[in-house]
Write a protein that holds these residues in place. Structure first.
Motif, PDB file in Angstrom:
ATOM      1  N   ASN A 140      35.531  40.319  38.364  1.00 47.12           N
ATOM      2  CA  ASN A 140      35.029  39.619  37.177  1.00 47.12           C
ATOM      3  C   ASN A 140      34.460  40.607  36.161  1.00 47.12           C
ATOM      4  O   ASN A 140      34.669  40.470  34.957  1.00 47.12           O
ATOM      5  CB  ASN A 140      33.946  38.607  37.587  1.00 47.12           C
ATOM      6  N   GLU A 141      33.749  41.614  36.657  1.00 46.38           N
ATOM      7  CA  GLU A 141      33.162  42.610  35.754  1.00 46.38           C
ATOM      8  C   GLU A 141      34.241  43.505  35.149  1.00 46.38           C
ATOM      9  O   GLU A 141      34.132  43.926  33.997  1.00 46.38           O
ATOM     10  CB  GLU A 141      32.133  43.460  36.506  1.00 46.38           C
ATOM     11  N   VAL A 142      35.295  43.788  35.901  1.00 47.13           N
ATOM     12  CA  VAL A 142      36.408  44.592  35.379  1.00 47.13           C
ATOM     13  C   VAL A 142      37.033  43.905  34.171  1.00 47.13           C
ATOM     14  O   VAL A 142      37.283  44.532  33.138  1.00 47.13           O
ATOM     15  CB  VAL A 142      37.469  44.834  36.479  1.00 47.13           C
ATOM     16  N   VAL A 143      37.283  42.598  34.277  1.00 51.65           N
ATOM     17  CA  VAL A 143      37.852  41.842  33.153  1.00 51.65           C
ATOM     18  C   VAL A 143      36.898  41.883  31.961  1.00 51.65           C
ATOM     19  O   VAL A 143      37.325  42.109  30.815  1.00 51.65           O
ATOM     20  CB  VAL A 143      38.145  40.381  33.563  1.00 51.65           C
ATOM     21  N   HIS A 144      35.616  41.694  32.227  1.00 56.21           N
ATOM     22  CA  HIS A 144      34.614  41.734  31.153  1.00 56.21           C
ATOM     23  C   HIS A 144      34.641  43.082  30.442  1.00 56.21           C
ATOM     24  O   HIS A 144      34.626  43.141  29.202  1.00 56.21           O
ATOM     25  CB  HIS A 144      33.231  41.474  31.746  1.00 56.21           C
TER      26      HIS A 144
ATOM     27  N   ALA B  75      44.249  36.597  42.022  1.00 52.33           N
ATOM     28  CA  ALA B  75      44.055  35.255  41.461  1.00 52.33           C
ATOM     29  C   ALA B  75      42.808  35.211  40.580  1.00 52.33           C
ATOM     30  O   ALA B  75      42.819  34.605  39.498  1.00 52.33           O
ATOM     31  CB  ALA B  75      43.948  34.230  42.596  1.00 52.33           C
ATOM     32  N   ALA B  76      41.737  35.845  41.034  1.00 51.31           N
ATOM     33  CA  ALA B  76      40.488  35.869  40.254  1.00 51.31           C
ATOM     34  C   ALA B  76      40.678  36.623  38.942  1.00 51.31           C
ATOM     35  O   ALA B  76      40.214  36.181  37.885  1.00 51.31           O
ATOM     36  CB  ALA B  76      39.372  36.516  41.076  1.00 51.31           C
ATOM     37  N   MET B  77      41.387  37.750  39.005  1.00 51.74           N
ATOM     38  CA  MET B  77      41.648  38.536  37.794  1.00 51.74           C
ATOM     39  C   MET B  77      42.511  37.740  36.812  1.00 51.74           C
ATOM     40  O   MET B  77      42.264  37.728  35.603  1.00 51.74           O
ATOM     41  CB  MET B  77      42.364  39.842  38.161  1.00 51.74           C
TER      42      MET B  77
END
Length: 494
Positions: free
Chosen positions: A322-326, A355-357
């Motif tokens: 989640n933080e990587v996408v942010h 899936a989360a990414m």
């Protein structure tokens, strides 16, 4: 509710999109990065080039622009009526005044590329004068509405007008469409009158690319609040949002301070350039941008225990995903991106990370392709590049380390100096004067000058040293000469 803080009063324009007071997107526009593409000028034809089917146009820039026959409304009109193709001299002549728009910036020795088909736009509609064209966005989710808008647009379109209905028009009313069309049409007529009264070539309409970018971002979000510090831009944005029936509220903040400081954003901006990003559980991300690709390394915090090791790794990776996408969106990372997650043994956990990414990336307006994990456990993805990353916009490559993040150690520099002085051991000079920083001197001469006698014997000369400030390990050989001469010069220097 989402919030945008937009600072436009200084030459560097900035806006930050906040969710729960956290910056999720940051855009910065500096004067030297501004493009003239989209700007409209009154121009004068200086030379007709029949062999190129083009003309050179003086329009107020340092170099004359190039206008091709295909970019003339008169030519497009003949083409649409299937009339025989004529040379450019049939459509335009030297000395003629006309409105032109920049379609490509100057580059090197080449002037800008121009068009006489003037394009104006709103978030939901593109208006082109001089090109009989009608288009509807292919991104409409409802094909019936796509057909409806094609029919509605054709009923309102006039001769020599081109219209492109954008995706954001899909769920608006025909009244909204007509309102935007009349506004764009009126703007064009105003530009024509301004150009007719102009006495010399020059700018008649400067596209506010930053405000356009801001308007586009707002159009993609149903509701929110925007706070601005520039009154004229605030009024213009209110007008644009009224035309779209937007539910966003616009507030003008006339306070004396910087908005980013007032709303506690500046700290987050500074942190967005840090190499290391902490994660709540004690882990962290290490982000390295290179010319070829970006590498993001995930480091874990403390394990709970051996029995839960795999689960702990998975939870850390899931939080990191989640933080990587942010960080990708915030820093505007693009091209090839490699994410080195902590190695997981179970395939179901890898699929859950992908899936989360994928889910998180849906908030991005860029084309993103998640390729998947390699055999070494590295996740590969690509993101379309449309503008420089935040790091490229706000920083320059270090002139000392040339972007490597490393500099020569005191030992390396000291021994390099030792070799260079050794090469002069046979010269007739009695002494040498060298400037160096303390760290290099400590290696070369030893603690408390304990090695001075040895080094002077090696080079066959007396060594005089001047110390320079700074953390950079360096030296400069000032002069060779007699000991008395150099000692006197050194004392004057000090």
């Amino acid at each position: 509710m989402k919030k945008i803080i937009a600072s436009l009063v200084t030459r560097e324009k900035r806006y930050a999109l906040l969710e729960n007071e956290r910056v999720v997107r940051l855009e910065v526009a500096q004067p030297q990065q501004e493009s003239t593409v989209g700007n409209i000028y009154t121009g004068k034809v200086t030379k007709v080039m029949p062999g190129m089917e083009a003309v050179f146009v003086e329009y107020g820039a340092d170099k004359n622009g190039l206008l091709h026959r295909d970019e003339l409304p008169a030519f497009q009109q003949d083409k649409s009526k299937n009339l025989p193709v004529k040379g450019i001299s049939s459509y335009i002549h030297q000395g003629q005044k006309l409105l032109v728009q920049v379609s490509r910036d100057e580059s090197g020795t080449k002037g800008a590329k121009l068009s006489a088909m003037i394009e104006l736009s709103s978030p939901s509609l593109v208006y082109i004068y001089g090109n009989d064209y009608l288009g509807v966005s292919k991104k409409f989710t409802n094909h019936r509405l796509q057909s409806y808008w094609r029919k509605a647009a054709s009923e309102h379109k006039q001769e020599l007008e081109g219209l492109i209905v954008r995706t954001s028009m899909e769920n608006q009313s025909e009244d909204d469409f007509v309102k935007q069309l009349h506004a764009l049409r009126a703007t064009y007529q105003h530009l024509v009158k301004t150009a007719d009264s102009a006495k010399k070539p020059g700018l008649v309409y400067a596209r506010d690319t930053f405000l356009d970018m801001l308007t586009t971002k707002i159009a993609a979000i149903p509701t929110g609040e925007i706070i601005m510090d520039h009154f004229e831009s605030c009024q213009e944005l209110k007008k644009r949002l009224d035309d779209q029936n937007s539910e966003w509220t616009v507030t003008y903040d006339s306070g004396p301070g910087d908005l980013f400081t007032k709303y506690h954003i500046q700290t987050q901006v500074s942190e967005s350039l840090n190499k290391q990003v902490p994660l709540p559980n004690g882990g962290s991300l290490i982000i390295e941008e290179t010319e070829a690709f970006t590498i993001i390394d995930v480091n874990t915090g403390k394990f709970i225990g051996k029995a839960q090791k795999e689960q702990t790794l998975f939870e850390t990776n899931l939080e990191a995903a989640n933080e990587v996408v942010h960080q990708i969106i915030l820093r505007n990372l693009a091209g090839i991106i490699l994410v080195d997650f902590i190695n997981m043994t179970e395939e179901k956990h890898r699929k859950a990370i992908v899936a989360a990414m994928t889910k998180e990336m849906k908030q991005d307006n860029r084309h993103v392709q998640i390729v998947g994990f390699t055999e070494l456990g590295i996740l590969q993805l690509t993101r379309k590049r449309t503008s420089p990353s935040l790091q490229d916009k706000l920083t320059n490559q270090c002139e000392v380390c040339q972007g490597t993040g490393r500099v020569d150690s005191p030992e390396t520099v000291a021994f390099r100096l030792e070799r260079e002085l050794f090469e002069h051991r046979r010269s007739v000079d009695e002494a040498v004067w060298v400037e160096m920083n303390q760290a290099v001197a400590d290696v070369l001469l030893g603690a408390k000058d304990s090695g001075r006698e040895w080094i002077e014997a090696l080079i066959g000369k007396k060594l005089l040293v001047t110390y320079i400030e700074g953390y950079l390990n360096s030296y400069t050989i000032k002069r060779f000469g007699s000991y008395k001469e150099l000692k006197q010069a050194k004392s004057v220097h000090e």
